[in-house]
Design a protein around this motif. Structure first.
Motif, PDB file in Angstrom:
ATOM      1  N   GLY A  76       0.830  -1.204   0.000  1.00 39.49           N
ATOM      2  CA  GLY A  76       0.000   0.000   0.000  1.00 39.49           C
ATOM      3  C   GLY A  76       0.865   1.254   0.000  1.00 39.49           C
ATOM      4  N   ASP A  77       0.406   2.285   0.700  1.00 37.13           N
ATOM      5  CA  ASP A  77       1.184   3.517   0.843  1.00 37.13           C
ATOM      6  C   ASP A  77       2.201   3.294   1.962  1.00 37.13           C
ATOM      7  OD1 ASP A  77       2.220   6.025   1.265  1.00 37.13           O
ATOM      8  OD2 ASP A  77       0.307   7.064   1.062  1.00 37.13           O
ATOM      9  N   VAL A  78       3.431   2.999   1.571  1.00 34.84           N
ATOM     10  CA  VAL A  78       4.454   2.587   2.531  1.00 34.84           C
ATOM     11  C   VAL A  78       4.746   3.676   3.553  1.00 34.84           C
ATOM     12  CG1 VAL A  78       6.866   1.926   2.786  1.00 34.84           C
ATOM     13  CG2 VAL A  78       5.501   0.940   0.962  1.00 34.84           C
ATOM     14  N   LYS A  79       4.937   4.914   3.090  1.00 33.28           N
ATOM     15  CA  LYS A  79       5.291   5.996   4.012  1.00 33.28           C
ATOM     16  C   LYS A  79       4.184   6.247   5.020  1.00 33.28           C
ATOM     17  CE  LYS A  79       8.619   8.312   1.019  1.00 33.28           C
ATOM     18  NZ  LYS A  79       9.044   9.586   0.389  1.00 33.28           N
ATOM     19  N   LYS A  80       2.943   6.164   4.565  1.00 28.80           N
ATOM     20  CA  LYS A  80       1.801   6.345   5.482  1.00 28.80           C
ATOM     21  C   LYS A  80       1.743   5.201   6.487  1.00 28.80           C
ATOM     22  CE  LYS A  80      -3.165   7.401   5.477  1.00 28.80           C
ATOM     23  NZ  LYS A  80      -3.524   6.484   6.561  1.00 28.80           N
ATOM     24  N   THR A  81       2.035   3.982   6.013  1.00 26.37           N
ATOM     25  CA  THR A  81       2.040   2.820   6.910  1.00 26.37           C
ATOM     26  C   THR A  81       3.107   2.969   7.987  1.00 26.37           C
ATOM     27  OG1 THR A  81       1.272   1.385   5.110  1.00 26.37           O
ATOM     28  CG2 THR A  81       2.291   0.305   7.008  1.00 26.37           C
ATOM     29  N   ILE A  82       4.279   3.453   7.592  1.00 30.04           N
ATOM     30  CA  ILE A  82       5.372   3.643   8.557  1.00 30.04           C
ATOM     31  C   ILE A  82       4.970   4.638   9.638  1.00 30.04           C
ATOM     32  CG2 ILE A  82       7.687   4.617   8.833  1.00 30.04           C
ATOM     33  CD1 ILE A  82       8.410   3.396   6.127  1.00 30.04           C
ATOM     34  N   VAL A  83       4.365   5.755   9.239  1.00 26.93           N
ATOM     35  CA  VAL A  83       3.978   6.789  10.205  1.00 26.93           C
ATOM     36  C   VAL A  83       2.823   6.306  11.081  1.00 26.93           C
ATOM     37  CG1 VAL A  83       3.037   9.108  10.457  1.00 26.93           C
ATOM     38  CG2 VAL A  83       4.789   8.665   8.734  1.00 26.93           C
ATOM     39  N   ASP A  84       1.806   5.709  10.464  1.00 31.41           N
ATOM     40  CA  ASP A  84       0.612   5.286  11.214  1.00 31.41           C
ATOM     41  C   ASP A  84       0.920   4.156  12.185  1.00 31.41           C
ATOM     42  OD1 ASP A  84      -0.817   7.171   9.846  1.00 31.41           O
ATOM     43  OD2 ASP A  84      -1.741   5.770   8.428  1.00 31.41           O
ATOM     44  N   ASP A  85       1.765   3.206  11.771  1.00 30.12           N
ATOM     45  CA  ASP A  85       2.059   2.037  12.610  1.00 30.12           C
ATOM     46  C   ASP A  85       3.340   2.202  13.424  1.00 30.12           C
ATOM     47  OD1 ASP A  85      -0.177   1.036  11.415  1.00 30.12           O
ATOM     48  OD2 ASP A  85       0.847  -0.463  10.187  1.00 30.12           O
ATOM     49  N   LEU A  87       6.514   2.485  12.579  1.00 29.25           N
ATOM     50  CA  LEU A  87       7.589   1.586  12.171  1.00 29.25           C
ATOM     51  C   LEU A  87       8.884   2.374  11.973  1.00 29.25           C
ATOM     52  CD1 LEU A  87       5.693  -0.487   9.435  1.00 29.25           C
ATOM     53  CD2 LEU A  87       5.977  -1.080  11.848  1.00 29.25           C
ATOM     54  N   ASP A  88      10.006   1.684  12.095  1.00 29.40           N
ATOM     55  CA  ASP A  88      11.295   2.303  11.809  1.00 29.40           C
ATOM     56  C   ASP A  88      11.682   2.148  10.343  1.00 29.40           C
ATOM     57  OD1 ASP A  88      12.092   3.171  14.519  1.00 29.40           O
ATOM     58  OD2 ASP A  88      12.003   1.031  14.947  1.00 29.40           O
ATOM     59  N   GLY A  89      11.044   1.191   9.676  1.00 27.96           N
ATOM     60  CA  GLY A  89      11.347   0.987   8.267  1.00 27.96           C
ATOM     61  C   GLY A  89      10.384  -0.014   7.651  1.00 27.96           C
ATOM     62  N   PHE A  90      10.474  -0.137   6.305  1.00 23.06           N
ATOM     63  CA  PHE A  90       9.614  -1.076   5.582  1.00 23.06           C
ATOM     64  C   PHE A  90      10.435  -1.679   4.454  1.00 23.06           C
ATOM     65  CE2 PHE A  90       6.158  -2.884   3.254  1.00 23.06           C
ATOM     66  CZ  PHE A  90       5.119  -3.017   4.173  1.00 23.06           C
ATOM     67  N   MET A  91      10.255  -2.997   4.243  1.00 21.25           N
ATOM     68  CA  MET A  91      11.025  -3.732   3.241  1.00 21.25           C
ATOM     69  C   MET A  91      10.079  -4.475   2.310  1.00 21.25           C
ATOM     70  SD  MET A  91      13.950  -6.605   3.990  1.00 21.25           S
ATOM     71  CE  MET A  91      14.837  -7.437   2.683  1.00 21.25           C
ATOM     72  N   GLN A  92      10.304  -4.303   0.985  1.00 23.04           N
ATOM     73  CA  GLN A  92       9.502  -4.992  -0.032  1.00 23.04           C
ATOM     74  C   GLN A  92      10.430  -5.720  -0.992  1.00 23.04           C
ATOM     75  OE1 GLN A  92       6.289  -2.233  -1.660  1.00 23.04           O
ATOM     76  NE2 GLN A  92       7.700  -0.768  -0.721  1.00 23.04           N
ATOM     77  N   GLU A 103      12.011   5.417   8.259  1.00 24.83           N
ATOM     78  CA  GLU A 103      11.329   6.568   8.855  1.00 24.83           C
ATOM     79  C   GLU A 103      12.294   7.731   9.042  1.00 24.83           C
ATOM     80  OE1 GLU A 103       9.567   8.836  12.366  1.00 24.83           O
ATOM     81  OE2 GLU A 103      11.438   7.701  12.237  1.00 24.83           O
ATOM     82  N   ASN A 104      13.488   7.460   9.572  1.00 23.52           N
ATOM     83  CA  ASN A 104      14.626   8.400   9.601  1.00 23.52           C
ATOM     84  C   ASN A 104      14.417   9.626  10.472  1.00 23.52           C
ATOM     85  OD1 ASN A 104      17.290   8.716   8.692  1.00 23.52           O
ATOM     86  ND2 ASN A 104      16.672  10.288   7.227  1.00 23.52           N
ATOM     87  N   SER A 105      13.526   9.566  11.471  1.00 26.00           N
ATOM     88  CA  SER A 105      13.463  10.695  12.409  1.00 26.00           C
ATOM     89  C   SER A 105      14.689  10.708  13.308  1.00 26.00           C
ATOM     90  CB  SER A 105      12.189  10.621  13.255  1.00 26.00           C
ATOM     91  OG  SER A 105      12.171   9.439  14.034  1.00 26.00           O
ATOM     92  N   ASP A 106      15.317   9.536  13.458  1.00 26.70           N
ATOM     93  CA  ASP A 106      16.610   9.424  14.150  1.00 26.70           C
ATOM     94  C   ASP A 106      17.588   8.783  13.165  1.00 26.70           C
ATOM     95  OD1 ASP A 106      18.814   8.860  15.674  1.00 26.70           O
ATOM     96  OD2 ASP A 106      17.701   8.061  17.384  1.00 26.70           O
ATOM     97  N   PRO A 107      18.409   9.591  12.471  1.00 26.73           N
ATOM     98  CA  PRO A 107      19.289   9.050  11.430  1.00 26.73           C
ATOM     99  C   PRO A 107      20.225   7.944  11.911  1.00 26.73           C
ATOM    100  CG  PRO A 107      19.203  11.441  11.295  1.00 26.73           C
ATOM    101  CD  PRO A 107      18.503  11.056  12.560  1.00 26.73           C
TER     102      PRO A 107
END
Length: 368
Positions: A76-85, A87-92, A103-107
């Motif tokens: 789906g919308d990966v970036k939205k999924t990361i923010v909503d759930d 997550l620190d990252g998503f892999m496809q 997500e990269n709020s903490d590099p």
């Protein structure tokens, strides 16, 4: 003998000032204790990684590297999924293509997760290569005189993207918005507190209290008077940070100014309040390690979510906790006012509380 007389006078002066003695001896212990709990009670959480259509063998290896893997049937919308759930990252995975989104709020945390994933991918590719070699060697043994074609396995192609920032984002990019707000908070607090203290020590406040003016009118007068200079200082700091130092700004500059003005209002009202309990500029300075220094630790420089639960509760009574979160959300993540309304309401609430307490603090000088 004259030197001894000077020493004796200083001793007598310090012994009469019990508050200064108390702050001198208690403040360092307070800061040391705070440092101890901040750096020893942290509970490190495993990174959370969402995966979709990823080989079971890779998922198994990722879990062995202390990564909390959450499997999704579709991306789906990966970036939205990361923010909503959260997550620190998503892999496809799609064939030999691997898409990583962090997500990269903490590099630093994102880079550590990326290294673990790359190690897992490399290890899995090496295992597949070894299995292919074994198959080829087995064929050679069965057909010694037949030509054997050696297939070279191509490593998977990895595409990396980020919700916030990019691959060149450094820790300072996430730290700088917090520092902008902290310096505004610190200097407004210090200047307002010392300025009002001088009003008291020179007798100006006593003369004001001898007039029919109300306590609330005095408080709002000081807020408006010193607040004007606080606004000017805030504008100078923000414009210098953004335009001259080129600090990251993904959101609106006007939103940044609004957040810093609210921080300045909180610092102004807090500085005026605490100055009522100080008898000298030296005592006012001693409030800094107790009131101001702890603010920076809970503003987001250290990950609050990884602190002990009681420290997280302490963080939520610190104005800079909300100010730092709001500034980071706007300047680094590019969010709008709707996304930070809770932080703005909290800062406004702190200002109302401190202004109200200021009115009551003036009772010690005159009852109306």
């Amino acid at each position: 003998m004259r030197t001894i007389a000077v020493v004796k006078r200083i001793f007598q002066q310090m012994l009469r000032d019990k508050r200064t003695l108390g702050l001198m001896f208690v403040a360092p212990l307070f800061i040391l204790t705070l440092f101890h709990f901040l750096f020893t009670d942290n509970t490190t959480e495993n990174p959370k990684l969402g995966v979709a259509h990823v080989d079971a063998a890779i998922v198994k290896q990722l879990k062995k590297k202390e990564i909390d893997v959450i499997e999704y049937e579709r991306a789906g919308d990966v970036k939205k999924t990361i923010v909503d759930d959260q997550l620190d990252g998503f892999m496809q995975m799609k064939g030999d293509d691997i898409r990583l989104t962090f997500e990269n709020s903490d590099p630093s945390k994102a880079k550590a997760l990326q290294i673990k994933i790359q190690q897992t991918i490399a290890a899995e590719a090496a295992e597949k290569q070894a299995a292919m070699m074994k198959k080829v060697l087995h064929g050679i043994q069965q057909q010694l005189h037949a030509p054997v074609k050696m297939e070279q396995m191509q490593p998977p192609t990895v595409h990396t993207s980020y919700v916030y920032g990019d691959k060149d984002t450094s820790f300072f990019d996430t730290l700088s918005p917090i520092l902008v707000g902290y310096f505004v908070f610190f200097f407004v607090f210090l200047i307002a507190g010392i300025a009002l203290l001088r009003e008291r020590t020179t007798g100006t406040l006593d003369r004001l209290m001898a007039t029919p003016i109300r306590r609330s009118e005095i408080v709002f007068g000081y807020l408006l008077g010193y607040g004007t200079f606080a606004v000017i200082q805030t504008l100078i700091v923000v414009f210098f940070a953004v335009k001259v130092l080129d600090i990251t700004l993904e959101g609106s500059l006007w939103h940044v100014i609004l957040i810093n003005l609210l921080l300045a209002l909180v610092a102004l009202s807090l500085g005026i309040l605490l100055s009522a309990f100080a008898n000298s500029e030296f005592q006012m300075m001693q409030f800094i390690p107790i009131v101001i220094i702890p603010q920076i630790f809970f503003a987001g420089i250290l990950p609050v979510e990884e602190m002990a639960s009681w420290l997280q509760a302490v963080a939520k009574v610190m104005p800079m906790y909300y100010g730092g979160d709001a500034l980071k959300s706007v300047m680094y993540k590019g969010m709008g006012l709707g996304d930070i309304r809770t932080d703005l309401l909290a800062l406004f609430g702190f200002a109302i509380i401190f202004v109200t307490l200021n009115v009551f603090a003036l009772k010690k000088y005159r009852k109306l």
